[in-house]
Design a protein around this motif. Structure first.
Motif, PDB file in Angstrom:
ATOM      1  N   ILE A 117      81.158 -37.516  49.273  1.00  0.00           N
ATOM      2  CA  ILE A 117      80.833 -38.791  48.635  1.00  0.00           C
ATOM      3  C   ILE A 117      79.703 -38.559  47.635  1.00  0.00           C
ATOM      4  N   PHE A 118      79.931 -38.910  46.363  1.00  0.00           N
ATOM      5  CA  PHE A 118      78.971 -38.682  45.299  1.00  0.00           C
ATOM      6  C   PHE A 118      78.439 -40.009  44.766  1.00  0.00           C
ATOM      7  N   LEU A 119      77.329 -39.936  44.024  1.00  0.00           N
ATOM      8  CA  LEU A 119      76.610 -41.146  43.657  1.00  0.00           C
ATOM      9  C   LEU A 119      77.379 -42.036  42.691  1.00  0.00           C
ATOM     10  N   THR A 120      77.748 -41.490  41.545  1.00  0.00           N
ATOM     11  CA  THR A 120      78.353 -42.359  40.522  1.00  0.00           C
ATOM     12  C   THR A 120      79.561 -41.731  39.848  1.00  0.00           C
ATOM     13  N   GLY A 121      79.329 -40.749  38.969  1.00  0.00           N
ATOM     14  CA  GLY A 121      80.377 -40.270  38.080  1.00  0.00           C
ATOM     15  C   GLY A 121      81.453 -39.429  38.731  1.00  0.00           C
ATOM     16  N   LEU A 122      81.138 -38.697  39.789  1.00  0.00           N
ATOM     17  CA  LEU A 122      82.114 -37.823  40.425  1.00  0.00           C
ATOM     18  C   LEU A 122      82.907 -38.586  41.482  1.00  0.00           C
ATOM     19  N   GLY A 123      84.203 -38.398  41.486  1.00  0.00           N
ATOM     20  CA  GLY A 123      85.042 -39.130  42.427  1.00  0.00           C
ATOM     21  C   GLY A 123      84.893 -38.646  43.857  1.00  0.00           C
ATOM     22  N   LYS A 124      85.224 -39.500  44.793  1.00  0.00           N
ATOM     23  CA  LYS A 124      85.212 -39.125  46.201  1.00  0.00           C
ATOM     24  C   LYS A 124      86.266 -38.042  46.452  1.00  0.00           C
ATOM     25  N   ARG A 125      85.908 -37.054  47.239  1.00  0.00           N
ATOM     26  CA  ARG A 125      86.794 -35.933  47.517  1.00  0.00           C
ATOM     27  C   ARG A 125      87.626 -36.247  48.766  1.00  0.00           C
ATOM     28  N   ALA A 126      88.582 -37.147  48.602  1.00  0.00           N
ATOM     29  CA  ALA A 126      89.420 -37.540  49.733  1.00  0.00           C
ATOM     30  C   ALA A 126      90.161 -36.330  50.279  1.00  0.00           C
ATOM     31  N   GLY A 127      90.175 -36.188  51.589  1.00  0.00           N
ATOM     32  CA  GLY A 127      90.838 -35.064  52.234  1.00  0.00           C
ATOM     33  C   GLY A 127      89.895 -33.948  52.630  1.00  0.00           C
ATOM     34  N   SER A 128      88.643 -33.999  52.142  1.00  0.00           N
ATOM     35  CA  SER A 128      87.694 -32.940  52.477  1.00  0.00           C
ATOM     36  C   SER A 128      87.352 -32.932  53.962  1.00  0.00           C
ATOM     37  N   ASP A 129      87.441 -34.105  54.607  1.00  0.00           N
ATOM     38  CA  ASP A 129      87.180 -34.158  56.049  1.00  0.00           C
ATOM     39  C   ASP A 129      88.197 -33.330  56.829  1.00  0.00           C
ATOM     40  N   LYS A 130      89.430 -33.242  56.298  1.00  0.00           N
ATOM     41  CA  LYS A 130      90.450 -32.412  56.938  1.00  0.00           C
ATOM     42  C   LYS A 130      90.076 -30.941  56.849  1.00  0.00           C
ATOM     43  N   ASP A 131      89.557 -30.517  55.682  1.00  0.00           N
ATOM     44  CA  ASP A 131      89.099 -29.136  55.542  1.00  0.00           C
ATOM     45  C   ASP A 131      87.983 -28.838  56.533  1.00  0.00           C
ATOM     46  N   GLU A 132      87.043 -29.769  56.649  1.00  0.00           N
ATOM     47  CA  GLU A 132      85.923 -29.579  57.579  1.00  0.00           C
ATOM     48  C   GLU A 132      86.429 -29.390  59.005  1.00  0.00           C
ATOM     49  N   THR A 133      87.347 -30.244  59.417  1.00  0.00           N
ATOM     50  CA  THR A 133      87.882 -30.160  60.776  1.00  0.00           C
ATOM     51  C   THR A 133      88.613 -28.845  61.007  1.00  0.00           C
ATOM     52  N   THR A 134      89.437 -28.449  60.038  1.00  0.00           N
ATOM     53  CA  THR A 134      90.205 -27.207  60.176  1.00  0.00           C
ATOM     54  C   THR A 134      89.285 -26.000  60.254  1.00  0.00           C
ATOM     55  N   LEU A 135      88.258 -25.972  59.402  1.00  0.00           N
ATOM     56  CA  LEU A 135      87.302 -24.858  59.427  1.00  0.00           C
ATOM     57  C   LEU A 135      86.541 -24.817  60.748  1.00  0.00           C
ATOM     58  N   ARG A 136      86.136 -25.987  61.211  1.00  0.00           N
ATOM     59  CA  ARG A 136      85.372 -26.038  62.456  1.00  0.00           C
ATOM     60  C   ARG A 136      86.216 -25.496  63.631  1.00  0.00           C
ATOM     61  N   GLU A 137      87.454 -25.949  63.723  1.00  0.00           N
ATOM     62  CA  GLU A 137      88.313 -25.520  64.825  1.00  0.00           C
ATOM     63  C   GLU A 137      88.608 -24.025  64.749  1.00  0.00           C
ATOM     64  N   LEU A 138      88.932 -23.537  63.553  1.00  0.00           N
ATOM     65  CA  LEU A 138      89.304 -22.128  63.412  1.00  0.00           C
ATOM     66  C   LEU A 138      88.140 -21.205  63.751  1.00  0.00           C
ATOM     67  N   PHE A 139      86.975 -21.435  63.125  1.00  0.00           N
ATOM     68  CA  PHE A 139      85.866 -20.511  63.318  1.00  0.00           C
ATOM     69  C   PHE A 139      85.259 -20.640  64.718  1.00  0.00           C
ATOM     70  N   SER A 140      85.420 -21.770  65.346  1.00  0.00           N
ATOM     71  CA  SER A 140      85.015 -21.869  66.749  1.00  0.00           C
ATOM     72  C   SER A 140      85.882 -20.954  67.603  1.00  0.00           C
ATOM     73  N   GLN A 141      87.192 -20.943  67.343  1.00  0.00           N
ATOM     74  CA  GLN A 141      88.094 -20.067  68.082  1.00  0.00           C
ATOM     75  C   GLN A 141      87.841 -18.599  67.774  1.00  0.00           C
ATOM     76  N   LEU A 142      87.342 -18.320  66.571  1.00  0.00           N
ATOM     77  CA  LEU A 142      87.023 -16.943  66.200  1.00  0.00           C
ATOM     78  C   LEU A 142      85.688 -16.487  66.773  1.00  0.00           C
ATOM     79  N   GLY A 143      85.015 -17.363  67.507  1.00  0.00           N
ATOM     80  CA  GLY A 143      83.795 -16.975  68.183  1.00  0.00           C
ATOM     81  C   GLY A 143      82.518 -17.252  67.423  1.00  0.00           C
ATOM     82  N   PHE A 144      82.558 -18.177  66.475  1.00  0.00           N
ATOM     83  CA  PHE A 144      81.383 -18.512  65.676  1.00  0.00           C
ATOM     84  C   PHE A 144      80.706 -19.781  66.199  1.00  0.00           C
TER      85      PHE A 144
END
Length: 490
Positions: A257-284
Motif C-alpha cells: 500500500i503506497f501513499l498517493t501516486g503508486l497503485g496498490k500491489r494487489a496479490g502481494s499478500d499471496k507472495d508473502e504467504t507463499t514465501l513464508r510457508e516455503l522458507f519455514s519448511q526449508l528450515g528458516f
C-alpha cells in the motif's frame, strides 16, 4: 462485450481468418461447444454464434485466448472497445490446456510425420474416416470419437509420437506432468509505476490463459533396462555447508500500500504467504516487514547487518514492491537502491556472514518498457512477435546504477531484466515469486541435488515461455556464489 454491439467487429475478424484457422478454432472449442453443435459451422461467424449461446462472448477474454493460440494476436486490436478500465475478475480461463497442447503438436508436425501417424493408426480407426482426415487435428478428433484419446488418456498418442518426433512426445509428457500440479491463476496485472497522468485513459485489463509447462525432462526406461551403478557421491567441498537449525533467516519486505501516486500491489499478500510457508519448511526463521518507507527499509537492513549469524548458515532477503532500474520503492514513494540492500552484508560489514550465501530476490519492475517476444522457426502459437500495448501495474522508477553485487557469496534474483516491467496476478501473486517458490519446492522434494542456479534457470525458462497480457517477462539472476547451494526440506 455484447454480441449485438460487436457483430461488426466479429465479422471483421471472420474476414481475416482462413478455413484452416476456423477449423483450428472449432477444435479448440470442442470442450465448450460440442461437435454436434459445431455441425453446420461454415465460418467463424457461425462459431461465434455458438460461443455466444454459451455466454462466452460476454467479454473478450475467451476469444482473445483463442486468437493468441492460433497465432492471430494481430486481430486483438479489433476487440478493443473503450478506454475504461474493466472490472478485475478471478474467473478461470475456459480454454483447455489439453487442446492447446494438441494444437501445438499439430503446428509442429511435418507432413511426413502426419502421414506416418495415419499409417500407425490404421486398424485402430475407421479406414474411410482416417483417409478423410486432412490434418492432425482431424486425426485427434477421430481418436477422441473412438475413446483412444482424452485429457486422461494420452498413452497411445505418446507412443505414436515417440516413433515420429521425440520433441512432440516430450510435449505430451510435459502436459501429463502439469495434470498433477495446481492450475495457474488466470488474472494478471503488472506492478505499475506512478499514476499521475489522469487525463490519459487506462485501457481495459484482461484475463489471460496462462499455462505453466514443466520443462524438467522425464526419464523413460524399458522393463529390460540394465542396472547402472549410482554415481559416486558429490564432493562436499563444492557445496555450502548447511548444518544449523534453523538454517538461517528469511526476511520479507512486503510493500503493498503506497501513499498517493503508486497503485496498490494487489496479490502481494499471496507472495508473502507463499514465501513464508516455503522458507519455514526449508528450515528458516521467517520475518515479515509490511509497508515500510524508504528510510524504514534502510534502517531494518542496517540493523539486520549487525545481527550475529554465527549459528546460521545463510541469509535470504525478499523484496516485494514497486521499482525502477536498480531500485525499489518504499511506501512513501522514495527510492531505495538495491545496492543499499546488499552492501551492508559484505564480509567487512557482516563478518559472521563471511563465506556464507546471501540470497536476495527482488519482485519489482526495473524499467518502463514492455518485454517483446520473437517467433521461432518453425513458429509456435505460444510465442508471438506482435505485442499489443497495454497499461498494467508496474513496479518502476528512476534509472541509475548497476545492481550486481561486488563481493563473494551473493545471489541477486531479479523478477525481470533491466529496463522492463514485471507481471503479477492481482489475487494470486506475482509470476516470478510464485514460479520461484514452485521450483524451489520441487527441488526440495526431489532426490536430485539441484543447486540454486539450476533452480533459477528453470524459473527463467518457465516464466519466459508465458505470454502475459500480450507481453513477455524475462527474469535475471546475478551471482558471485563460490559453491553450489542446495536447499532441502528439514
Amino acid at each position: 462485450m455484447e454480441m449485438v454491439m460487436d457483430r461488426v467487429k466479429l465479422s471483421r475478424i471472420d474476414e481475416e481468418l482462413d478455413s484452416s484457422e476456423v477449423s483450428a478454432l472449432c477444435f479448440l472449442c470442442c470442450d465448450v461447444v460440442t461437435r454436434k453443435r459445431q455441425e453446420g459451422v461454415r465460418d467463424a461467424k457461425d462459431l461465434f454464434l455458438r460461443l455466444d449461446e454459451k455466454g462466452l462472448l460476454e467479454n473478450s477474454v475467451f476469444l482473445s485466448q483463442l486468437l493468441h493460440t492460433i497465432g492471430r494476436a494481430d486481430l486483438l486490436s479489433l476487440l478493443e472497445t473503450d478506454s475504461r478500465r474493466a472490472e478485475e475478475t478471478d474467473a478461470s480461463p475456459l480454454l483447455s490446456d489439453y487442446r492447446v497442447m494438441l494444437y501445438e503438436i499439430y503446428q509442429n508436425m511435418t507432413q511426413m510425420n502426419f502421414e506416418k501417424m495415419k499409417f500407425l493408426l490404421d486398424g485402430k480407426l475407421d479406414k474411410v474416416r482416417l483417409e478423410a482426415c486432412k490434418t492432425a487435428l482431424d486425426v485427434f478428433g477421430e481418436m477422441e470419437r473412438k475413446s483412444l484419446l482424452s485429457n486422461q488418456n494420452l498413452d497411445l498418442l505418446h507412443t505414436i509420437l515417440q516413433e515420429l518426433d521425440q520433441q512432440l512426445a516430450t510435449t505430451v509428457l510435459q502436459h501429463k506432468q502439469r495434470l498433477t500440479q495446481p492450475a495457474a491463476p488466470p488474472h494478471v496485472s503488472m506492478d505499475h509505476q506512478r499514476v499521475i497522468d489522469t487525463l490519459q485513459p487506462t485501457p481495459p485489463s484482461m484475463s489471460i490463459s496462462e499455462t505453466e509447462p514443466s520443462y524438467e525432462r522425464e526419464r523413460v526406461y524399458s522393463d529390460a533396462h540394465r542396472h547402472i551403478e549410482p554415481p559416486s557421491p558429490p564432493d562436499q567441498t563444492d557445496y555450502y555447508t548447511l548444518r544449523h537449525k534453523p538454517r538461517g533467516l528469511c526476511v520479507v519486505f512486503n510493500n503493498e500500500i503506497f501513499l498517493t501516486g503508486l497503485g496498490k500491489r494487489a496479490g502481494s499478500d499471496k507472495d508473502e504467504t507463499t514465501l513464508r510457508e516455503l522458507f519455514s519448511q526449508l528450515g528458516f526463521t521467517v520475518k515479515v516487514h509490511s509497508n515500510l518507507s524508504a528510510n524504514e527499509m534502510r534502517e531494518e537492513v542496517n540493523n539486520l547487518s549487525k545481527r550475529d549469524f554465527s549459528k546460521e548458515d545463510l541469509l535470504v532477503v525478499c523484496v516485494l514492491s514497486h521499482g525502477l532500474k536498480g531500485s525499489v520503492y518504499g511506501t512513501d514513494e522514495e527510492e531505495v537502491w538495491i545496492r543499499e540492500l546488499t552492501l551492508p552484508f559484505r564480509s567487512g560489514q557482516a563478518p559472521t556472514l563471511a563465506g556464507k550465501p546471501k540470497l536476495f530476490f527482488i519482485q519489482a519492475c526495473q524499467g518502463n518498457d514492455y518485454q517483446r517476444g520473437s517467433v521461432p522457426y518453425p513458429p509456435r502459437p505460444s510465442q508471438e512477435s506482435l505485442v499489443q500495448r497495454s497499461r498494467l501495474e508496474e513496479d518502476a522508477g528512476y534509472i541509475q546504477e548497476e545492481t550486481v553485487p561486488w563481493d563473494a557469496d551473493f545471489l541477486l534474483g531479479m523478477a525481470t531484466v533491466e529496463e522492463y516491467k514485471s507481471f503479477r496476478h492481482t489475487s494470486n501473486g506475482s509470476i516470478y515469486i510464485q514460479e520461484l517458490c514452485k521450483q524451489l519446492r520441487r527441488s526440495a522434494e526431489s532426490p536430485e541435488m539441484d543447486d540454486i542456479l539450476s533452480v533459477l534457470t528453470r524459473v527463467n525458462r518457465e516464466v519466459s515461455k508465458g505470454v502475459y497480457l500480450n507481453h513477455k517477462q524475462m527474469p535475471e539472476p546475478k551471482y558471485t556464489l563460490t559453491k553450489k547451494l542446495v536447499l532441502k526440506f528439514v
